[in-house]
Scaffold this motif. Structure first.
Motif, short mmCIF file in Angstrom:
data_model
loop_
_atom_site.label_atom_id
_atom_site.label_comp_id
_atom_site.label_asym_id
_atom_site.label_seq_id
_atom_site.Cartn_x
_atom_site.Cartn_y
_atom_site.Cartn_z
N UNK A 30 0.83 -1.20 0.00
CA UNK A 30 0.00 0.00 0.00
C UNK A 30 0.86 1.25 0.00
N UNK A 31 2.02 1.16 0.70
CA UNK A 31 2.90 2.31 0.77
C UNK A 31 3.52 2.63 -0.59
N UNK A 32 3.49 1.65 -1.51
CA UNK A 32 4.05 1.88 -2.85
C UNK A 32 3.08 2.63 -3.75
N UNK A 101 -1.72 28.04 -14.02
CA UNK A 101 -2.04 28.13 -12.61
C UNK A 101 -1.55 26.93 -11.83
N UNK A 102 -1.48 27.09 -10.53
CA UNK A 102 -0.92 26.07 -9.65
C UNK A 102 -2.00 25.09 -9.18
N UNK A 103 -1.54 23.95 -8.66
CA UNK A 103 -2.42 22.90 -8.17
C UNK A 103 -2.01 22.51 -6.74
N UNK A 104 -2.99 22.17 -5.94
CA UNK A 104 -2.74 21.61 -4.61
C UNK A 104 -3.52 20.32 -4.49
N UNK A 105 -2.90 19.25 -4.02
CA UNK A 105 -3.57 17.95 -3.88
C UNK A 105 -3.41 17.44 -2.46
N UNK A 106 -4.45 16.79 -1.97
CA UNK A 106 -4.39 16.21 -0.62
C UNK A 106 -5.31 15.00 -0.55
N UNK A 107 -5.12 14.20 0.50
CA UNK A 107 -5.88 12.97 0.68
C UNK A 107 -6.91 13.13 1.78
N UNK A 108 -7.97 12.33 1.66
CA UNK A 108 -8.97 12.20 2.71
C UNK A 108 -9.01 10.73 3.11
N UNK A 113 -9.79 3.64 10.19
CA UNK A 113 -9.11 2.56 9.46
C UNK A 113 -7.94 3.07 8.61
N UNK A 114 -7.86 4.39 8.41
CA UNK A 114 -6.85 5.00 7.56
C UNK A 114 -6.97 4.57 6.09
N UNK A 115 -8.12 4.01 5.73
CA UNK A 115 -8.36 3.67 4.34
C UNK A 115 -8.47 4.96 3.52
N UNK A 116 -7.84 4.97 2.34
CA UNK A 116 -7.90 6.12 1.46
C UNK A 116 -9.30 6.24 0.86
N UNK A 117 -9.97 7.34 1.16
CA UNK A 117 -11.33 7.55 0.67
C UNK A 117 -11.33 8.34 -0.64
N UNK A 118 -10.54 9.40 -0.68
CA UNK A 118 -10.55 10.25 -1.87
C UNK A 118 -9.26 11.06 -1.95
N UNK A 119 -8.98 11.51 -3.16
CA UNK A 119 -7.89 12.45 -3.43
C UNK A 119 -8.51 13.72 -3.97
N UNK A 132 -11.45 12.82 -6.48
CA UNK A 132 -11.26 11.50 -7.09
C UNK A 132 -11.55 10.46 -6.01
N UNK A 133 -12.66 9.74 -6.15
CA UNK A 133 -13.06 8.77 -5.14
C UNK A 133 -12.23 7.50 -5.29
N UNK A 134 -11.63 7.06 -4.18
CA UNK A 134 -10.72 5.90 -4.18
C UNK A 134 -11.28 4.73 -3.37
N UNK A 135 -12.54 4.81 -2.96
CA UNK A 135 -13.10 3.80 -2.06
C UNK A 135 -13.94 2.75 -2.78
N UNK A 136 -13.84 2.70 -4.10
CA UNK A 136 -14.53 1.64 -4.84
C UNK A 136 -15.97 1.93 -5.18
N UNK A 137 -16.45 3.13 -4.94
CA UNK A 137 -17.84 3.45 -5.25
C UNK A 137 -18.07 3.47 -6.77
N UNK A 138 -19.33 3.26 -7.16
CA UNK A 138 -19.69 3.23 -8.57
C UNK A 138 -20.00 4.63 -9.07
N UNK A 139 -19.94 4.81 -10.39
CA UNK A 139 -20.35 6.08 -10.98
C UNK A 139 -21.87 6.20 -10.92
N UNK A 140 -22.40 7.41 -10.78
CA UNK A 140 -23.85 7.59 -10.67
C UNK A 140 -24.55 7.32 -12.00
#
Length: 294
Positions: A30-32, A101-108, A113-119, A132-140
């Motif tokens: 996961x750390x990779x 223009x510049x960009x800033x990115x962060x995780x939620x 559980x420290x599971x990655x939910x979104x970027x 960007x949803x990273x928790x496996x949810x489906x598109x609407x």
């Protein structure tokens, strides 16, 4: 029987260590997953034209515009941006990732559980906020409202973050009228190389493109906060006396600047107006002696 019991006993002794090793190995894997958090600046030398004043009217060579896309593009009048409801337009996601223009990115992450939910991606220009949803949810469903950022889901594949985006508003591929419809979908491949990010976007548009449009963007990591995250835009009446229902445009065959780009750079007109064919080897030889009238 005695030997069998000894073997089972040894397995039971080793099993906790194997489980712990597998857990740690899983955490290591996961750390990779690539880390794209931080502050990023587009490499302006790469696409200064796109991120500066913008390309010229009728500079459509190398883009897979179909007949509908070319018709839309040639009807484009930049004065459209003087309309109050267009002065502070946001960018659709594929173009936002190429904009100046510049960009800033962060995780939620889940606090338990420290599971990655979104970027999250925040773009300085137009204050574009993308999730960007990273928790496996489906598109609407298809009838769900569209937005400039669209709906994005991501997953790590090898050394890349692969993102799928749907539900985009109608926008543009380039700031010269090259259109992107609200039926477009996008697949991205984000790869990190040290302090550089490469974002390859593949836009599939059944309305305005005859085949997917592939482009790449490069970003450079910055050591600190840019402190420039707001987009101060306020609409106003720029052209007085214009009818409220007037939308600047050029009717079919009336684009006065259709030949300007080709003439300026001494190109056959077909070189700037042909769609997907202009992407492939051998086109230059075909276009050299070609002619087209408008």
């Amino acid at each position: 029987m005695k030997n069998s019991m000894k073997i089972i006993h040894r397995i039971l002794q080793v099993l906790p260590a194997l489980v712990m090793s597998a857990t740690l190995y899983g955490q290591g894997r996961a750390a990779l997953d690539i880390d794209i958090t931080g502050y990023w600046t587009p490499a302006l030398h790469e696409d200064g034209l796109e991120r500066g004043n913008g390309p010229e009217i009728a500079d459509y060579g190398g883009f897979a515009l179909n007949d509908a896309g070319r018709l839309w593009a040639l009807s484009y009048d930049p004065s459209r941006l003087t309309l109050r409801h267009h002065q502070c337009d946001a960018y659709v996601m594929p173009y936002q990732m190429r904009a100046v223009g510049n960009f800033r990115t962060w995780e939620d992450r889940d606090p338990h559980t420290q599971q990655l939910i979104s970027i999250h991606v925040w773009a300085q220009t137009t204050e574009g906020h993308r999730v960007v949803w990273m928790d496996g949810r489906l598109h609407p469903p298809a009838w769900t409202p569209h937005s400039f950022a669209g709906f994005s889901t991501g997953r790590f594949v090898g050394n890349a973050l692969v993102i799928s985006t749907t539900h985009l508003k109608q926008g543009w591929l380039r700031r010269n009228g090259s259109p992107e419809s609200d039926q477009a979908t996008v697949t991205e491949f984000i790869v990190r190389h040290g302090d550089h990010l490469t974002d390859t976007t593949v836009v599939t548009d059944p309305v305005f493109l005859s085949e997917p449009e592939i482009r790449s963007n490069d970003y450079v990591r910055q050591p600190g906060d840019h402190h420039t995250w707001l987009y101060a835009c306020d609409d106003g009446e720029q052209i007085s006396g214009r009818a409220p229902d007037a939308v600047p445009n050029y009717p079919f065959g009336k684009q006065p600047f259709a030949r300007e780009y080709a003439e300026r750079y001494k190109l056959p007109l077909v070189a700037s107006l042909t769609g997907a064919e202009s992407l492939y080897p051998g086109f230059a030889a075909k276009a050299k002696n070609a002619g087209i009238s408008m």
